[in-house]
Design a protein around this motif. Sequence first.
Motif, mmCIF file in Angstrom:
data_model
loop_
_atom_site.group_PDB
_atom_site.id
_atom_site.type_symbol
_atom_site.label_atom_id
_atom_site.label_comp_id
_atom_site.label_asym_id
_atom_site.label_seq_id
_atom_site.Cartn_x
_atom_site.Cartn_y
_atom_site.Cartn_z
ATOM 1 N N ALA A 773 36.545 50.692 1.854
ATOM 2 C CA ALA A 773 37.272 50.963 3.101
ATOM 3 C C ALA A 773 38.399 51.958 2.864
ATOM 4 O O ALA A 773 39.190 51.816 1.928
ATOM 5 C CB ALA A 773 37.825 49.667 3.674
ATOM 6 N N GLY A 774 38.445 52.976 3.724
ATOM 7 C CA GLY A 774 39.495 53.980 3.639
ATOM 8 C C GLY A 774 39.274 55.056 2.597
ATOM 9 O O GLY A 774 40.060 56.006 2.494
ATOM 10 N N ARG A 775 38.200 54.949 1.841
ATOM 11 C CA ARG A 775 37.981 55.915 0.761
ATOM 12 C C ARG A 775 37.248 57.151 1.290
ATOM 13 O O ARG A 775 36.386 57.053 2.158
ATOM 14 C CB ARG A 775 37.162 55.275 -0.357
ATOM 15 C CG ARG A 775 36.964 56.176 -1.579
ATOM 16 C CD ARG A 775 36.147 55.477 -2.638
ATOM 17 N NE ARG A 775 35.792 56.381 -3.720
ATOM 18 C CZ ARG A 775 34.877 56.120 -4.639
ATOM 19 N NH1 ARG A 775 34.228 54.964 -4.615
ATOM 20 N NH2 ARG A 775 34.600 56.988 -5.595
ATOM 21 N N GLU A 776 37.575 58.298 0.746
ATOM 22 C CA GLU A 776 36.899 59.554 1.055
ATOM 23 C C GLU A 776 36.497 60.239 -0.240
ATOM 24 O O GLU A 776 37.252 60.208 -1.224
ATOM 25 C CB GLU A 776 37.777 60.489 1.877
ATOM 26 C CG GLU A 776 38.163 59.942 3.234
ATOM 27 C CD GLU A 776 38.932 60.958 4.062
ATOM 28 O OE1 GLU A 776 38.947 62.150 3.667
ATOM 29 O OE2 GLU A 776 39.518 60.564 5.081
ATOM 30 N N LYS A 777 35.319 60.860 -0.225
ATOM 31 C CA LYS A 777 34.852 61.546 -1.428
ATOM 32 C C LYS A 777 34.051 62.770 -1.013
ATOM 33 O O LYS A 777 33.227 62.702 -0.097
ATOM 34 C CB LYS A 777 33.984 60.615 -2.274
ATOM 35 C CG LYS A 777 33.524 61.228 -3.599
ATOM 36 C CD LYS A 777 32.780 60.196 -4.437
ATOM 37 C CE LYS A 777 32.402 60.770 -5.798
ATOM 38 N NZ LYS A 777 31.713 59.760 -6.649
ATOM 39 N N THR A 778 34.289 63.881 -1.686
ATOM 40 C CA THR A 778 33.532 65.112 -1.460
ATOM 41 C C THR A 778 32.889 65.545 -2.765
ATOM 42 O O THR A 778 33.558 65.598 -3.811
ATOM 43 C CB THR A 778 34.438 66.235 -0.928
ATOM 44 O OG1 THR A 778 34.982 65.845 0.334
ATOM 45 C CG2 THR A 778 33.638 67.525 -0.747
ATOM 46 N N ILE A 779 31.615 65.834 -2.714
ATOM 47 C CA ILE A 779 30.871 66.305 -3.882
ATOM 48 C C ILE A 779 30.351 67.698 -3.563
ATOM 49 O O ILE A 779 29.713 67.909 -2.524
ATOM 50 C CB ILE A 779 29.708 65.359 -4.231
ATOM 51 C CG1 ILE A 779 30.242 63.958 -4.538
ATOM 52 C CG2 ILE A 779 28.900 65.899 -5.398
ATOM 53 C CD1 ILE A 779 29.151 62.928 -4.738
ATOM 54 N N VAL A 780 30.606 68.635 -4.441
ATOM 55 C CA VAL A 780 30.148 70.009 -4.257
ATOM 56 C C VAL A 780 28.945 70.256 -5.169
ATOM 57 O O VAL A 780 29.004 69.975 -6.376
ATOM 58 C CB VAL A 780 31.269 71.018 -4.561
ATOM 59 C CG1 VAL A 780 30.763 72.450 -4.408
ATOM 60 C CG2 VAL A 780 32.464 70.772 -3.637
ATOM 61 N N VAL A 781 27.871 70.770 -4.594
ATOM 62 C CA VAL A 781 26.630 71.012 -5.322
ATOM 63 C C VAL A 781 26.409 72.511 -5.453
ATOM 64 O O VAL A 781 26.510 73.250 -4.473
ATOM 65 C CB VAL A 781 25.434 70.368 -4.587
ATOM 66 C CG1 VAL A 781 24.149 70.575 -5.380
ATOM 67 C CG2 VAL A 781 25.692 68.887 -4.360
ATOM 68 N N ASN A 782 26.086 72.932 -6.641
ATOM 69 C CA ASN A 782 25.809 74.352 -6.882
ATOM 70 C C ASN A 782 24.351 74.631 -6.515
ATOM 71 O O ASN A 782 23.449 74.490 -7.325
ATOM 72 C CB ASN A 782 26.079 74.704 -8.340
ATOM 73 C CG ASN A 782 25.989 76.205 -8.596
ATOM 74 O OD1 ASN A 782 25.960 76.998 -7.657
ATOM 75 N ND2 ASN A 782 25.940 76.578 -9.860
ATOM 76 N N THR A 783 24.130 74.991 -5.277
ATOM 77 C CA THR A 783 22.789 75.222 -4.765
ATOM 78 C C THR A 783 22.777 76.465 -3.900
ATOM 79 O O THR A 783 23.806 76.866 -3.345
ATOM 80 C CB THR A 783 22.302 74.015 -3.938
ATOM 81 O OG1 THR A 783 21.047 74.323 -3.332
ATOM 82 C CG2 THR A 783 23.295 73.654 -2.852
ATOM 83 N N ALA A 784 21.593 77.071 -3.772
ATOM 84 C CA ALA A 784 21.457 78.285 -2.976
ATOM 85 C C ALA A 784 21.432 78.004 -1.483
ATOM 86 O O ALA A 784 21.568 78.919 -0.674
ATOM 87 C CB ALA A 784 20.176 79.028 -3.382
ATOM 88 N N VAL A 785 21.240 76.761 -1.103
ATOM 89 C CA VAL A 785 21.128 76.399 0.312
ATOM 90 C C VAL A 785 22.497 76.032 0.863
ATOM 91 O O VAL A 785 23.140 75.110 0.361
ATOM 92 C CB VAL A 785 20.160 75.208 0.499
ATOM 93 C CG1 VAL A 785 19.997 74.885 1.983
ATOM 94 C CG2 VAL A 785 18.816 75.521 -0.120
ATOM 95 N N GLU A 786 22.938 76.733 1.886
ATOM 96 C CA GLU A 786 24.215 76.406 2.525
ATOM 97 C C GLU A 786 24.009 75.237 3.475
ATOM 98 O O GLU A 786 23.484 75.389 4.569
ATOM 99 C CB GLU A 786 24.763 77.628 3.263
ATOM 100 C CG GLU A 786 25.193 78.760 2.335
ATOM 101 C CD GLU A 786 25.935 79.858 3.072
ATOM 102 O OE1 GLU A 786 26.210 79.690 4.269
ATOM 103 O OE2 GLU A 786 26.228 80.882 2.440
ATOM 104 N N LYS A 787 24.414 74.075 3.013
ATOM 105 C CA LYS A 787 24.122 72.841 3.741
ATOM 106 C C LYS A 787 25.155 71.800 3.385
ATOM 107 O O LYS A 787 25.727 71.827 2.289
ATOM 108 C CB LYS A 787 22.711 72.356 3.397
ATOM 109 C CG LYS A 787 22.228 71.140 4.148
ATOM 110 C CD LYS A 787 20.910 70.625 3.583
ATOM 111 C CE LYS A 787 19.785 71.601 3.710
ATOM 112 N NZ LYS A 787 18.474 71.009 3.323
ATOM 113 N N ALA A 788 25.391 70.881 4.306
ATOM 114 C CA ALA A 788 26.290 69.759 4.014
ATOM 115 C C ALA A 788 25.719 68.496 4.638
ATOM 116 O O ALA A 788 25.111 68.546 5.716
ATOM 117 C CB ALA A 788 27.692 70.019 4.551
#
Length: 964
Positions: A773-788
Amino acid sequence: MLKIRRRAHKAVSFLFPFFLLFPLILFAACTVQAPVKNVSDNGHCISHGWPQDTSDLSPDPALVFGSLANGVRYVIKHNKEPKGRVALYLDVQAGSLNETDEQRGLAHYLEHMVFNGTSHFPPGTLIRYFQSIGMSFGADTNAHTSYDETVYKLLLPATDNKTLDEGMLVLADYARRALLLESEVEKERGVILSEKRARDSAASRIAKNLLKHEFFGTRVVDRDPIGIEKTLLAANSKRLRAFYDAWYRPENMIVVLVGDVGSKQAEKSIADYFSGLHAATVRPRCYNFGHIPEKSRDFFYQYEPDLGKTEITLAATWNIDPAADTIGREKLLLQNYMAAAIVNDRLQHLVNETGSPLARAQAYSGTFVRRLGYFVISGQTTADKWRPSLTQLEHILRQTTSYGVTEQELARVGKELQAELDQAVQTEESRDSSKLAAEFIRKLNNNEVILSPDQEKVLYTRLLNELTVADIHKALQRMSTNVRHVVGVAGTLDLRKEENKPEDILRRTWVAVTSAPVQRWSGEKVALFPYLSPPAQQGNIAKIIDHPAIGVTTTVLQNGIRINVKKTLFKEHEALLTVNFGHGSASEPAAGLDKLAEAVVAESGVGRLTKEQLETALAGRNGRVRFSVGPESFRFSGKGLSSELELMLQLVYTSLTDPVFRPVAYTRSMARFHQTYQAMQGSVDGTYRLVGDRFFAGDNPRYGYPPARDFFKLTLGQVRSWLGDAFAKDQLEISVVGDVDLVQVVALVRKYFGARKGVTAAAAERAPVVFPAGREKTIVVNTAVEKAVLALGWPTDDFWDISRTRRLSVLASLLEDRLRRTIREELGAAYSPMAYNVPSRVDRGYGVLRCLVTVDPGKIALIREKTQSIAATLASRGVEAKELQRIVAPILTSIRDLQRTNRYWLEMVLALSSRHPEQLHWPLTIGKDYAAITPAQINSLAARYLKREKQAVLIVRSKDRKQE
């Protein structure tokens, strides 16, 4: 329908470009015709009549064929399953191949637009109308666009005249009364672009580029149904109208109706709603399809590290003249199908050998849009093993084309085909209306005569009896001579820094590979199954417990084994089986062992037979079982004909009594998991799969995938230790549902398991799962596709308060519907936003209601704010009765269908009912309970669970290339 004559690539929008990535079961079924020269098709724009008009085959006599004066054709079939429902499809025989250079992508764009306003259904009203009569968007109403067809699908919730007529009105509006308002075109543009983004992946890019080499010289290479961004950005009402008026013509349409209605009623409704349609004055412009340059060879290379593996492809393609569907043509189709199937069997033998460089391999053949043929051999390996993998694939191909096949191989695939023919006949009366409607359209668009299962059995049994190994040899040579050959290597192999061009490296390697000699196929001896005798003792019955309200009988043997049986006639001659024991992943000693254990068991076969030997021994029989590790039990699941119930029990008995965990199975499984992890780590969608479940479980190791460094430390010894005792000692619960006889089922279980001594230890205590609860996390992937991927979650509760669980599922459906209306329809920012509740069956108090949206990375903040706002509004203001009714009505329809399936009774009611006897009461309450759900109940749950402070957020996104 027999798989020889299927066109599986037509089943889903844009499926064909990915056919190289799918297993044999989908595409070896698509058979080929003799390679012949293709002629200009300039004068062929609109098909006329029926395939049987020019054939020596007669169609299924149960079908009604007809035509209206304006050219609309129709096919009607009375069918009983699902009971009280009608599959109503509109086939427009035009797709992306019909587009001009300036229209690339408009056929698919137009498919979207007909849902956004017609004469009788203004913008924003159609989906609400569907929901109001008990139809869900997606499951009961959908569409797809392919290269040569656009198909609209309705599964009506009732068979009365009013419902049927309203369904016809919807289809007729699709056909000629789309509004195509400029404002709606603009709103839908973002959805189309979001769908294009969602479909983009390393696999799709490879498949599309490989297709350009295989079908070089034809219109196919420039007509990907999703289109090009330039066209999509420039699309407007006028351009869409031009394609609509040219190709959405009565004479270019077929209405297919399959369901529980009479043919007279159906014909009248079709005539009432389609007779008044007229074509626009514009005439369609015929196109030149082009030709593959046969007797040519090409080399294809593409570096795509996101794929996670290296794929080797040997493809042969050729031109075909569209031809009548005759017995002679079916004979060629059969020969080519059998040839591809035999090559595939040889490939499986190679993959199963110790030390094989190939993790997977397959062979398949087929035809595409009636003008192109293909025969493909492909394999998956690692970058460092691409040369030996290419060598093995080439040698198998040259071996079969040079020396032919054996009588033993032909007999095996013949038995498998005969078993399918027999099964199709026995289950004919239980076929699904939607699947039949889709199958009819695939056949009609491929100019195939629609045969009944009886007709197919008669035809193919005769042709099988005439078939020789010489015919197969000729078929293999026919598919490999005077054709275009493509040798492809794509994926993780990086040849970009080599001194020579990658294609030149492939060419030189190919020359070396093809110069090496090959030997005749030696094969292996045919094994026999079953090889174990049943125990001498048969267990006695301790007691019988009847559950008359749901038609279930539980028989308890003296050794404690429980046998749950429900006889049904939902599918004639079908039997489903589960054998549950132990505690499954709840007893897992190390994270990830459940996934590894499933793979090792599947690849190991049984004690005296390898996986390949077992499959050979079972040729000609439909019954199969598979092992799985569930959240609270181990399970063997079986499916087959009722007459094969003993075979399925023999397979379970042998797996438990004579298990084996082969080192080669472990090695092969680990190699595949290496590819899986690499692929997941290299894409946004894959990374979400890798980390999503674990994140929302507070990083609890029992959820999701463990880190790669931990997974690849798992050993075969751990699998053997964990499963060995469970297979030998745990108590069994056996459930059987289908067209079965209670006395026979009990007798067979007593025969094989009555002497088993089994006791299941109590489940170990589990530490509680703590939601982040209340936690946020962002993971960045090194990929050719611009997507989230944006995922928002809220803690809910476990599974076992069934009334609460049902209402939480409705709450999730409400949330998803509001996300669709705002994020998709109003903002055009996402293709398919989702919301769903996942309650745990093993962790008390734990569940997650999750929203999932795939978006442009630049819109993460906007979509996050909108999603949070929608959830907050639902929590604070709740839902009114009218909106709730629209959500519940389709659920009630689906429940009605669900309760007429064997799988529902087996998996949701009977399986593990010894541990959870409350499951036996759920079928009696499910419909009434959902119908009784009130706004106050949903509002209370929304206020309780959808609290902002309890929310957790996970964002997985591609690296921002603009900042590099």
